[in-house]
Write a protein that holds these residues in place. Structure first.
Motif, PDB file in Angstrom:
ATOM      1  N   LEU A 499       0.816  -1.216   0.000  1.00 54.16           N
ATOM      2  CA  LEU A 499       0.000   0.000   0.000  1.00 54.16           C
ATOM      3  C   LEU A 499       0.848   1.263   0.000  1.00 54.16           C
ATOM      4  O   LEU A 499       0.354   2.349  -0.257  1.00 54.16           O
ATOM      5  N   TYR A 500       2.132   1.132   0.325  1.00 52.54           N
ATOM      6  CA  TYR A 500       3.004   2.311   0.300  1.00 52.54           C
ATOM      7  C   TYR A 500       4.339   1.951  -0.355  1.00 52.54           C
ATOM      8  O   TYR A 500       5.396   2.017   0.264  1.00 52.54           O
ATOM      9  N   PRO A 501       4.308   1.610  -1.641  1.00 51.05           N
ATOM     10  CA  PRO A 501       5.547   1.242  -2.337  1.00 51.05           C
ATOM     11  C   PRO A 501       6.485   2.434  -2.476  1.00 51.05           C
ATOM     12  O   PRO A 501       6.048   3.566  -2.713  1.00 51.05           O
ATOM     13  N   ASN A 502       7.765   2.178  -2.290  1.00 50.90           N
ATOM     14  CA  ASN A 502       8.798   3.198  -2.486  1.00 50.90           C
ATOM     15  C   ASN A 502       8.472   4.526  -1.808  1.00 50.90           C
ATOM     16  O   ASN A 502       8.316   5.558  -2.461  1.00 50.90           O
ATOM     17  N   PRO A 503       8.354   4.531  -0.478  1.00 54.72           N
ATOM     18  CA  PRO A 503       8.051   5.792   0.216  1.00 54.72           C
ATOM     19  C   PRO A 503       9.128   6.832  -0.038  1.00 54.72           C
ATOM     20  O   PRO A 503      10.319   6.522  -0.098  1.00 54.72           O
ATOM     21  N   SER A 504       8.693   8.075  -0.204  1.00 56.15           N
ATOM     22  CA  SER A 504       9.625   9.150  -0.543  1.00 56.15           C
ATOM     23  C   SER A 504      10.342   9.706   0.677  1.00 56.15           C
ATOM     24  O   SER A 504      11.249  10.520   0.540  1.00 56.15           O
ATOM     25  N   VAL A 505       9.914   9.290   1.877  1.00 57.15           N
ATOM     26  CA  VAL A 505      10.515   9.824   3.090  1.00 57.15           C
ATOM     27  C   VAL A 505      10.520   8.726   4.150  1.00 57.15           C
ATOM     28  O   VAL A 505       9.629   7.884   4.187  1.00 57.15           O
ATOM     29  N   SER A 506      11.535   8.722   4.993  1.00 53.54           N
ATOM     30  CA  SER A 506      11.639   7.705   6.038  1.00 53.54           C
ATOM     31  C   SER A 506      11.067   8.218   7.347  1.00 53.54           C
ATOM     32  O   SER A 506      10.937   9.437   7.555  1.00 53.54           O
ATOM     33  N   LEU A 507      10.754   7.290   8.257  1.00 58.96           N
ATOM     34  CA  LEU A 507      10.283   7.682   9.573  1.00 58.96           C
ATOM     35  C   LEU A 507      11.356   8.480  10.307  1.00 58.96           C
ATOM     36  O   LEU A 507      11.058   9.468  10.984  1.00 58.96           O
ATOM     37  N   ALA A 508      12.624   8.064  10.153  1.00 55.20           N
ATOM     38  CA  ALA A 508      13.719   8.770  10.818  1.00 55.20           C
ATOM     39  C   ALA A 508      13.790  10.227  10.390  1.00 55.20           C
ATOM     40  O   ALA A 508      13.939  11.133  11.220  1.00 55.20           O
ATOM     41  N   SER A 509      13.666  10.484   9.082  1.00 54.47           N
ATOM     42  CA  SER A 509      13.740  11.872   8.605  1.00 54.47           C
ATOM     43  C   SER A 509      12.509  12.667   9.020  1.00 54.47           C
ATOM     44  O   SER A 509      12.596  13.864   9.302  1.00 54.47           O
ATOM     45  N   LEU A 510      11.334  12.005   9.065  1.00 57.12           N
ATOM     46  CA  LEU A 510      10.133  12.691   9.527  1.00 57.12           C
ATOM     47  C   LEU A 510      10.274  13.116  10.984  1.00 57.12           C
ATOM     48  O   LEU A 510       9.881  14.227  11.364  1.00 57.12           O
ATOM     49  N   LEU A 511      10.842  12.241  11.803  1.00 56.72           N
ATOM     50  CA  LEU A 511      11.049  12.580  13.212  1.00 56.72           C
ATOM     51  C   LEU A 511      12.067  13.705  13.357  1.00 56.72           C
ATOM     52  O   LEU A 511      11.908  14.615  14.170  1.00 56.72           O
ATOM     53  N   GLU A 512      13.133  13.633  12.563  1.00 61.76           N
ATOM     54  CA  GLU A 512      14.190  14.647  12.649  1.00 61.76           C
ATOM     55  C   GLU A 512      13.669  16.028  12.273  1.00 61.76           C
ATOM     56  O   GLU A 512      14.050  17.048  12.865  1.00 61.76           O
ATOM     57  N   ASN A 513      12.770  16.093  11.290  1.00 59.01           N
ATOM     58  CA  ASN A 513      12.270  17.383  10.793  1.00 59.01           C
ATOM     59  C   ASN A 513      10.918  17.766  11.385  1.00 59.01           C
ATOM     60  O   ASN A 513      10.274  18.709  10.911  1.00 59.01           O
ATOM     61  N   ALA A 514      10.481  17.060  12.407  1.00 60.61           N
ATOM     62  CA  ALA A 514       9.166  17.327  12.999  1.00 60.61           C
ATOM     63  C   ALA A 514       9.184  18.595  13.840  1.00 60.61           C
ATOM     64  O   ALA A 514      10.244  19.093  14.257  1.00 60.61           O
ATOM     65  N   PHE A 515       8.006  19.136  14.095  1.00 66.91           N
ATOM     66  CA  PHE A 515       7.825  20.182  15.108  1.00 66.91           C
ATOM     67  C   PHE A 515       7.768  19.471  16.459  1.00 66.91           C
ATOM     68  O   PHE A 515       6.953  18.562  16.639  1.00 66.91           O
TER      69      PHE A 515
END
Length: 647
Positions: A499-515
Motif C-alpha cells: 500500500l506504500y511502495p517506495n516511500p519518498s521519506v523515512s520515519l527517521a527523517s520525519l522525526l528529525e524534521n518534525a515540530f
C-alpha cells in the motif's frame, strides 16, 4: 450483593460472553491496561466470586475462562450491582423512563432512584440530549423547573425504545432485551419472532440480523404501545411500490392480529411496511455490472463510482473491476439512503478499528462522498461496516495480483518427502499470498542464490549469512497452529507494504524534521489537537480544513485506541509532509487510554499512502506500551524509533 469496581465488572462482562479462554494481553488491550493489572483484578475478582460459587479459571499459555455453578444467577447479580454504575446505563434508563411516561418526571426522584448527585444527573442529561435530541430521532426534551419530559411524538418515542432494546440484543441467548422483559412481554416477543420469518420467506425477502431484530422489536413495541393507548397519529396512506414488502407485511399483520388479539390501524401497517421495504436485501443472484441500473437509483450508482474514483486517486488502488464488491458497496449505500437504518453493534469499536486500521482509512475517504451527496458525514458504526467491506475488497485485490505473491524457499533438515509435505501445507493455507520457488536441504543454504527470494521458511535455527536482506521464519516440522499464525502475521505485514511502495521519506527523517514540543500538558483532547495543528497552519502547510477534518474524525470515532501513543492525522492535502510531536509532562487520558506521546501528521497528495506506513510503525512494529510510557524527551523518542525497519 457483589460490589465490584467498574473494570472488574467489565472483565466479567467480557468473560460471560466467551466459551473459550482469553489471554490477559487481549483483556488488557480491550480495557486499556497491562496484563499485570488484569492479573491483579482477576485475583480480587475471584475473592468476590466465592459467595456465588464461581471463579475465573487461569491456565498458563491459554488465559482466563469464567466458571460458575449457576451462570444465570451470576449474570443477574452482576447486572443488579451495576445497574446505574456507568453513565451509559443511566442515560439508557433516563431515555427509557422518558419514553414511557405521559407526565413530566421529577429530577429529584431520578437522583434518588439512581443514587447520583444533581451535577452527575445534569451531565447525564447533556449526554441524553446528544444521543437523542441533537441526533436522530431529534426528539424535543422539555424542562420546566425541576421536571423533564419528552415531546409527545409517538413515532420518535418508539424509535428510541427500539434502539435501547436493540443495542443490547444478545444473539447467543433467549433473554435479549437490556431491561429484561419489564416492558416487552417474553411470550409476545416469542410469537412475533416465530411469525415474521414465515411471511418474509413466503415472499422471498431476506433481511440482515440487525434489520430483523429491529422489525421484531418494532412489532413488539407497537403492540404494547397500542395496548396502553399510544397510537400513531392519523396519516394518509403511504405509497407502496415494493409489492413483495407490501404482501409480506399485509399477511404478517393479519396473522399477528389473530394471534395477539389486537387490531393494527393502517398507520401502524404503513410504518412496518416502510421498515421492511427499506431494509430487506436485494437478490444478489440478479445483480451484475449489466443489471445494477435496474435495481439501484442513479444517485446510488453515482455515489459508488465517486467513492471508488477517490480511492483510485488517493491510494492508487482500482476496485472498479471487482463486481462482487461493487454490488455489495451499492447495497451498503442503498442502506445509507433508506429512511430506517439499523447497524448491528460490533462490540468494542476500538478493537474493530485496530484490526481494520488500514480499511478504516479507506472507509473514512467515503466522508467526501457522503457530504457531497447526502449532506452529512457517516457515524462510527457506518464507517466500521464500510471498513469490513473494504477488507473483502483488499482480499480480492491481492488474490488477483499474483505479482504480489511472496517468493519463498523452504529449507529443512527433513528428507525430501518431509520438506515437500511442508510445502503442500504452506500452499494449502497461503497459496494466494505465497509462491514456493524452491526446496533444498539446510546444508545447501550457503550455495543457494537468494537474489530472487523474499522469504525463507526453515525448520532449524541455522543462520543464512548469504541472505541478509531476506526475511527468515522458523517453522516446526509439523506446521502446527503457531506456525500458521506466525506466517499469517508476516503476510499481513507484507501486504501492508504494497500500500506504500517506495516511500519518498523515512520515519527517521520525519522525526528529525518534525515540530517538537516537550513537557507539555493540555486541558482537553481538543486543545491538544488545535495546539499541534497550529504548527502546520502557521507554516502554511495546511489550511483550517485540516484541523476541521481531524476534529470531525475525533468526534465521530476517537483516534485513541490503545495506551502509550496517539497518532492523529488527516489526508486533507498539505503542501509538505510533516509531523508535529508532543511529549507530555504527565500521561493524558483520551478515550479511556493513557499516553504521553502524541504524533500528528500532514501529508502531500503523493505521500498519502504513508499513513499506512506510520500506522504500522506506531501501532505494530514499534509498539510497546510500557516502553513508550517511559519516553519523556525528544532524544528518548528519537532513540526508541531508530532503525526504521518499516519504511
Amino acid at each position: 450483593m457483589l460490589s465490584l469496581p467498574l473494570r472488574q465488572q467489565k472483565i466479567l462482562q467480557i468473560l460471560q460472553s466467551r466459551t473459550s479462554y482469553i489471554t490477559g494481553a487481549e483483556l488488557g488491550r480491550q480495557l486499556g491496561v497491562s496484563s499485570r493489572t488484569i492479573r491483579t483484578d482477576i485475583t480480587e475478582l475471584n475473592q468476590s466470586l466465592v459467595s456465588l460459587n464461581a471463579q475465573v479459571l487461569s491456565v498458563k499459555s491459554k488465559g482466563y475462562l469464567l466458571s460458575a455453578a449457576d451462570m444465570e444467577l451470576l449474570v443477574n447479580w452482576v447486572r443488579e450491582d451495576s445497574a446505574f454504575l456507568t453513565r451509559e446505563d443511566r442515560v439508557r434508563y433516563l431515555a427509557f423512563q422518558l419514553c414511557l411516561c405521559d407526565t413530566p418526571i421529577s429530577l429529584y426522584d431520578l437522583e434518588d432512584e439512581m443514587a447520583v448527585s444533581h451535577t452527575t444527573l445534569d451531565h447525564d442529561l447533556r449526554h441524553l440530549k446528544f444521543r437523542f435530541v441533537q441526533s436522530a430521532p431529534h426528539i424535543c426534551l422539555y424542562q420546566q423547573k425541576e421536571e423533564i419530559s419528552f415531546e409527545r411524538n409517538e413515532r420518535k418515542r418508539r424509535e428510541i425504545l427500539n434502539r435501547l432494546f436493540r443495542e443490547d440484543w444478545d444473539y447467543d441467548s433467549k433473554g435479549n432485551a437490556y431491561y429484561g422483559y419489564e416492558f416487552l412481554d417474553e411470550d409476545i416477543l416469542e410469537i412475533i419472532m416465530k411469525e415474521v420469518p414465515v411471511h418474509l420467506r413466503h415472499f422471498n425477502l431476506a433481511m440482515e440480523d440487525s434489520s430483523l431484530v429491529t422489525l421484531n422489536l418494532a412489532l413488539a413495541i407497537m403492540y404494547h404501545r397500542i395496548r396502553s393507548g399510544h397510537l400513531l397519529p392519523d396519516a394518509p396512506p403511504a405509497p407502496k411500490p415494493d409489492s413483495a414488502a407490501q404482501g409480506a407485511v399485509q399477511d404478517m399483520m393479519d396473522a399477528l392480529e389473530a394471534k395477539l388479539k389486537c387490531a393494527f390501524r393502517p398507520e401502524e401497517r404503513d410504518d412496518i411496511y416502510q421498515l421492511v421495504a427499506s431494509s430487506h436485501l436485494l437478490d444478489a443472484s440478479l445483480l451484475t455490472f449489466e443489471t445494477v441500473y435496474r435495481y439501484f437509483t442513479d444517485l446510488t450508482i453515482e455515489m459508488a463510482n465517486d467513492y471508488l474514483k477517490n480511492i483510485r486517486d488517493v491510494f492508487h488502488l482500482d476496485f472498479f473491476n471487482d463486481e462482487d464488491f461493487y454490488i455489495t458497496l451499492l447495497q451498503y449505500i442503498r442502506s445509507l439512503q433508506a429512511p430506517i437504518q439499523t447497524w448491528n453493534a460490533q462490540g468494542n469499536p476500538d478493537i474493530t478499528k485496530g484490526k481494520l486500521a488500514v480499511e478504516y482509512e479507506f472507509a473514512h475517504l467515503f466522508q467526501l462522498t457522503a457530504q457531497k451527496y447526502l449532506g452529512y458525514y457517516l457515524h462510527s458504526a457506518e464507517l466500521l461496516y464500510l471498513a469490513y467491506c473494504i477488507s473483502g475488497a483488499l482480499e480480492y485485490y491481492y488474490h488477483h495480483h499474483p505479482e504480489y505473491k511472496i517468493r519463498t524457499v523452504l529449507c529443512g533438515h527433513l528428507n525430501l518427502a518431509g520438506v515437500w509435505s511442508l510445502k503442500r501445507k504452506v500452499l494449502g493455507a497461503f497459496a494466494n499470498y505465497i509462491d514456493v520457488i524452491a526446496l533444498f536441504p539446510i546444508n545447501s543454504r550457503s550455495a543457494y542464490d537468494y537474489s530472487d527470494t523474499e522469504l525463507i521458511l526453515t525448520t532449524t535455527r541455522k543462520e543464512f549469512p548469504s541472505a541478509e536482506h531476506v526475511d527468515v521464519l522458523r517453522i516446526s516440522t509439523f506446521m502446527d497452529s503457531t506456525d500458521l499464525l506466525r506466517i499469517q502475521h508476516y503476510i499481513s505485514s507484507r501486504r501492508m507494504e504494497h500500500l506504500y511502495p517506495n516511500p519518498s521519506v523515512s520515519l527517521a527523517s520525519l522525526l528529525e524534521n518534525a515540530f517538537w514540543h516537550e513537557r507539555n500538558g493540555f486541558p482537553s483532547r481538543f486543545a491538544a489537537i488545535e495546539y499541534l495543528a497550529q504548527d502546520f497552519i502557521k507554516e502554511g502547510i495546511v489550511g483550517d480544513d485540516f484541523i476541521a477534518d481531524i476534529l470531525r474524525r475525533e468526534s465521530i470515532c476517537p483516534f485513541a485506541r490503545c495506551p502509550g501513543i496517539l497518532f492523529l492525522h488527516s489526508l486533507v492535502p498539505a503542501s509538505e509532509t510533516r509531523l508535529s510531536i508532543a511529549v507530555l509532562n504527565h500521561r493524558m487520558i483520551w478515550n479511556r487510554y493513557k499516553f504521553r506521546l502524541i504524533v500528528m501528521a500532514a501529508f502531500t497528495p503523493k505521500d498519502a499512502t504513508l499513513v499506512f506506513a506510520l500506522t504500522r510503525s506506531f501501532y505494530e512494529t514499534y509498539y510497546d506500551a510500557e516502553a513508550i510510557r517511559l519516553l519523556r524527551t525528544k532524544e528518548a523518542v528519537m532513540e526508541y524509533y531508530q532503525g526504521d525497519p518499516v519504511m
